[in-house]
Structure formats: C-alpha cells, structure tokens
Motif scaffolding. Structure first.
Motif, mmCIF file in Angstrom:
data_model
loop_
_atom_site.group_PDB
_atom_site.id
_atom_site.type_symbol
_atom_site.label_atom_id
_atom_site.label_comp_id
_atom_site.label_asym_id
_atom_site.label_seq_id
_atom_site.Cartn_x
_atom_site.Cartn_y
_atom_site.Cartn_z
ATOM 1 N N LYS A 21 -2.550 13.510 -2.541
ATOM 2 C CA LYS A 21 -3.945 13.818 -2.885
ATOM 3 C C LYS A 21 -4.397 12.938 -4.048
ATOM 4 N N PHE A 22 -3.593 12.865 -5.084
ATOM 5 C CA PHE A 22 -3.930 12.058 -6.259
ATOM 6 C C PHE A 22 -4.136 10.591 -5.867
ATOM 7 N N LYS A 23 -3.174 10.038 -5.126
ATOM 8 C CA LYS A 23 -3.247 8.618 -4.762
ATOM 9 C C LYS A 23 -4.415 8.323 -3.824
ATOM 10 N N LEU A 24 -4.625 9.167 -2.819
ATOM 11 C CA LEU A 24 -5.699 8.916 -1.857
ATOM 12 C C LEU A 24 -7.078 9.131 -2.480
ATOM 13 N N GLU A 25 -7.216 10.136 -3.341
ATOM 14 C CA GLU A 25 -8.507 10.349 -3.994
ATOM 15 C C GLU A 25 -8.822 9.226 -4.961
ATOM 16 N N LYS A 26 -7.786 8.671 -5.563
ATOM 17 C CA LYS A 26 -7.968 7.515 -6.446
ATOM 18 C C LYS A 26 -8.528 6.322 -5.662
ATOM 19 N N GLU A 27 -8.206 6.260 -4.363
ATOM 20 C CA GLU A 27 -8.698 5.186 -3.488
ATOM 21 C C GLU A 27 -10.082 5.505 -2.910
ATOM 22 N N GLY A 28 -10.618 6.684 -3.242
ATOM 23 C CA GLY A 28 -11.964 7.028 -2.811
ATOM 24 C C GLY A 28 -12.065 7.951 -1.607
ATOM 25 N N TYR A 29 -10.941 8.476 -1.131
ATOM 26 C CA TYR A 29 -10.961 9.400 -0.002
ATOM 27 C C TYR A 29 -11.098 10.831 -0.499
ATOM 28 N N ASP A 102 -0.239 7.015 14.645
ATOM 29 C CA ASP A 102 0.806 6.315 13.899
ATOM 30 C C ASP A 102 1.856 7.336 13.479
ATOM 31 N N PHE A 103 3.061 6.838 13.147
ATOM 32 C CA PHE A 103 4.153 7.697 12.695
ATOM 33 C C PHE A 103 4.804 7.069 11.478
ATOM 34 N N MET A 104 5.139 7.904 10.491
ATOM 35 C CA MET A 104 5.838 7.433 9.299
ATOM 36 C C MET A 104 7.046 8.332 9.051
ATOM 37 N N ASN A 105 8.194 7.702 8.796
ATOM 38 C CA ASN A 105 9.391 8.447 8.421
ATOM 39 C C ASN A 105 9.321 8.824 6.952
ATOM 40 N N LYS A 106 9.656 10.068 6.638
ATOM 41 C CA LYS A 106 9.760 10.497 5.248
ATOM 42 C C LYS A 106 11.165 10.193 4.761
ATOM 43 N N PRO A 107 11.354 9.819 3.548
ATOM 44 C CA PRO A 107 10.310 9.626 2.546
ATOM 45 C C PRO A 107 9.607 8.280 2.725
ATOM 46 N N PHE A 108 8.343 8.246 2.366
ATOM 47 C CA PHE A 108 7.581 6.996 2.342
ATOM 48 C C PHE A 108 6.818 6.955 1.032
ATOM 49 N N THR A 109 6.362 5.775 0.669
ATOM 50 C CA THR A 109 5.631 5.653 -0.586
ATOM 51 C C THR A 109 4.141 5.916 -0.336
ATOM 52 N N PRO A 110 3.464 6.486 -1.307
ATOM 53 C CA PRO A 110 2.023 6.684 -1.170
ATOM 54 C C PRO A 110 1.286 5.359 -0.911
ATOM 55 N N ASN A 111 1.782 4.273 -1.488
ATOM 56 C CA ASN A 111 1.133 2.975 -1.279
ATOM 57 C C ASN A 111 1.215 2.539 0.181
ATOM 58 N N GLU A 112 2.327 2.835 0.854
ATOM 59 C CA GLU A 112 2.436 2.522 2.278
ATOM 60 C C GLU A 112 1.406 3.320 3.065
ATOM 61 N N LEU A 113 1.241 4.597 2.725
ATOM 62 C CA LEU A 113 0.260 5.434 3.408
ATOM 63 C C LEU A 113 -1.157 4.901 3.179
ATOM 64 N N ILE A 114 -1.449 4.490 1.960
ATOM 65 C CA ILE A 114 -2.777 3.944 1.652
ATOM 66 C C ILE A 114 -3.054 2.702 2.489
ATOM 67 N N MET A 115 -2.072 1.825 2.613
ATOM 68 C CA MET A 115 -2.263 0.614 3.417
ATOM 69 C C MET A 115 -2.515 0.968 4.887
ATOM 70 N N ARG A 116 -1.765 1.904 5.436
ATOM 71 C CA ARG A 116 -1.962 2.320 6.821
ATOM 72 C C ARG A 116 -3.321 2.990 7.006
ATOM 73 N N THR A 117 -3.724 3.778 6.030
ATOM 74 C CA THR A 117 -5.024 4.455 6.086
ATOM 75 C C THR A 117 -6.153 3.432 6.090
ATOM 76 N N LYS A 118 -6.091 2.475 5.194
ATOM 77 C CA LYS A 118 -7.118 1.439 5.137
ATOM 78 C C LYS A 118 -7.177 0.670 6.446
ATOM 79 N N ARG A 119 -6.030 0.381 7.025
ATOM 80 C CA ARG A 119 -5.978 -0.364 8.288
ATOM 81 C C ARG A 119 -6.658 0.429 9.410
ATOM 82 N N LEU A 120 -6.458 1.741 9.425
ATOM 83 C CA LEU A 120 -7.066 2.569 10.484
ATOM 84 C C LEU A 120 -8.573 2.706 10.317
ATOM 85 N N PHE A 121 -9.070 2.540 9.085
ATOM 86 C CA PHE A 121 -10.507 2.654 8.848
ATOM 87 C C PHE A 121 -11.239 1.325 8.985
ATOM 88 N N CYS A 122 -10.520 0.256 9.267
ATOM 89 C CA CYS A 122 -11.185 -1.059 9.422
ATOM 90 C C CYS A 122 -11.959 -1.156 10.712
#
Length: 122
Positions: A21-29, A102-122
């Motif tokens: 939540k902290f990382k994604l909201e920091k990115e504006g989501y 998409d699928f991500m194995n845990k554990p993953f970094t929040p930065n990886e999730l942010i990159m995937r999220t941005k890619r899906l919103f392009c």
C-alpha cells in the motif's frame, strides 16, 4: 484532472499489505485492501477497480475464486495479478486458465510489482 488508478489488493498478511500500500500509493495509485477473498469480491463489486492484485491462498474465498468471480460472474476484463508463495505449477496454470493476467512468486519486491503494474497500465 487525472484521477488515481484504483487497485484492489487481496492479501491476508497485514504487514505485506501495508508495505505494498505504501509503495503503490507513493506511485500515485489508490489502494483498497481486503484481508480475504470475500472482502476482495465486495470491494471489486463496489469500486470497479482498474486492477486487482490477489494472493491465491486466503481465508474464506481463495484468489482462484476471486478470478473466477471477476471473469465469469462480473464478465470483467480488469487486469488481475496473482501471487503466491506456494509456487505449485498446477495452481499457477489454474490461475491463468481462469483468466489471470500475470503471476508473481512470493516473496517479490514492491519495486517489481510497481514495474509490472505500470506495464499493465500502458
């Protein structure tokens, strides 16, 4: 005015949820958090999010059931990113067969999730 993209996050680990939540909201989501699949379905139906992030293994309703509900009951094509620490191939294939984006194995970094999220919103 540019409104923030809404994301429903279904995750039963509260510490992990708060970090994302902290990382994604920091990115504006705008993040809406559900602690189980039942709450996730309620949030999805109420808020019509731009993206759904869901763990597979959750109490009451699993992430697979969330995907099934979104794709079949709601007939929605909203991107769904699934994550799990189980890493079982059958579960991953089931998620994709049900309509996961998409699928991500845990554990993953929040930065990886942010990159995937941005890619899906392009």
């Amino acid at each position: 005015m540019n409104t923030a993209k809404k994301i429903v996050l279904a995750e039963d680990n509260s510490i992990f949820s708060l970090l994302l939540k902290f990382k994604l909201e920091k990115e504006g989501y705008k993040l809406l958090i559900a602690v189980n699949g039942k709450e996730a379905i309620e949030l999805i139906e109420e808020h019509n999010p731009d993206m759904i992030l869901t763990d597979i293994m959750m109490p009451f309703v699993s992430g697979l059931e969330v995907i099934n509900h979104v794709r079949n009951k709601l007939s929605s094509s909203t991107p769904i990113v699934v994550f799990s620490s189980a890493g079982q191939e059958e579960m991953i294939l089931n998620a994709f067969n049900l309509g996961a984006t998409d699928f991500m194995n845990k554990p993953f970094t929040p930065n990886e999730l942010i990159m995937r999220t941005k890619r899906l919103f392009c």
